[in-house]
Design an enzyme around this catalytic site. Structure first.
Site: not given
Length: 274
Positions: A43, A110, A144
């Site tokens: 990331e 995300k 994540c």
């Protein structure tokens, strides 16, 4: 398809240096050539995990890191996946997970911003899951904190979504999780990556960074995990890489032999929509 994890130590806000670090690892991992390999970076691999992106995130249209991903994919006939902090043309900051092949670029923004660390203050969350495809393999892109939300990884949206469309499971062979997952929560990383593989009967490509920034220490734990939760390959401690061959046909056969997914539940909230 060969998948290679690049477990890097990220230099803070230094895209040029981080490109060099990625290139060194790629060269080590691909002594026999890069063609047909998918390389996966962590990331925000070009800057480090910046929750206050002003002055750090690149403008997407002028991003040196994204340009490098595209140029390398074309010149090496490979694919590259990893997220970048970018400012898009609408002026919004996004943690954008790119999947770049020699011919195409797709991205996923995300969905679950890390509120505990303040990521939601400046970044705009995505709303839709994205499944990329390359060499016949379907790959769900995740980033994540998304790892903690199994409904999203299965259905691509929240059970509280205002859409009245019926829920149906996403179709994919593997999930790519790119992360800056801190060492103090390493047990959660190791447990949940295996859980996502087992419950979805898919491979999980889990890519974490190593090193430190001003907020956290990181110890990696990057691995490729099979649908039974077993480690196919794993990075050693520190800056490292590892590779595995992932075959979509093998995953399909495993699902056919043990048909767990036939009995999966829809989110309870969906009952009110039928």
């Amino acid at each position: 398809m060969k998948i290679t994890i690049l477990q890097t130590d990220i230099a803070w806000s230094a895209p040029q240096e981080n490109i060099k670090r990625a290139e060194r690892l790629m060269s080590e991992a691909a002594a026999d050539g890069m063609s047909d390999t998918l390389f996966v970076l962590p990331e925000m691999w070009a800057t480090g995990f910046c929750v206050a992106p002003e002055g750090i995130a690149e403008d997407e249209e002028q991003s040196e890191a994204l340009t490098w991903m595209k140029d390398t994919a074309r010149s090496k006939e490979c694919a590259i996946s990893g997220s970048l902090a970018v400012r898009t043309s609408d002026g919004k900051y996004r943690n954008r997970h790119y999947f770049v092949t020699p011919a195409t670029t797709v991205f996923y923004d995300k969905r679950h911003l890390f509120r505990h660390g303040g990521e939601d203050t400046f970044f705009t969350a995505g709303q839709e899951a994205v499944v990329a495809e390359w060499k016949g393999l379907r790959l769900l892109l995740q980033t994540c904190y998304d790892l903690r939300f199994p409904v999203f990884s299965r259905y691509g949206r929240s059970p509280l979504s205002p859409s009245a469309a019926p829920f149906s499971p996403l179709l994919y062979d593997a999930i790519i999780y790119v992360a800056n997952w801190p060492a103090k929560r390493q047990l959660a990383w190791e447990t949940l990556t295996r859980a996502r593989a087992i419950e979805n009967q898919c491979c999980v490509v889990a890519v974490n960074r190593v090193g430190s920034d001003t907020a956290c220490d990181y110890i990696g734990g990057s691995a490729i995990i099979d649908p039974l939760g077993r480690t196919m390959s794993a990075c050693s401690a520190g800056v490292a890489w590892c590779s595995s061959d992932v075959d979509g046909a093998d995953i399909a056969k495993a699902r056919q032999r043990f048909r767990v997914l036939d009995d999966r539940d829809l989110p309870a909230a969906v009952r009110t929509l039928s």
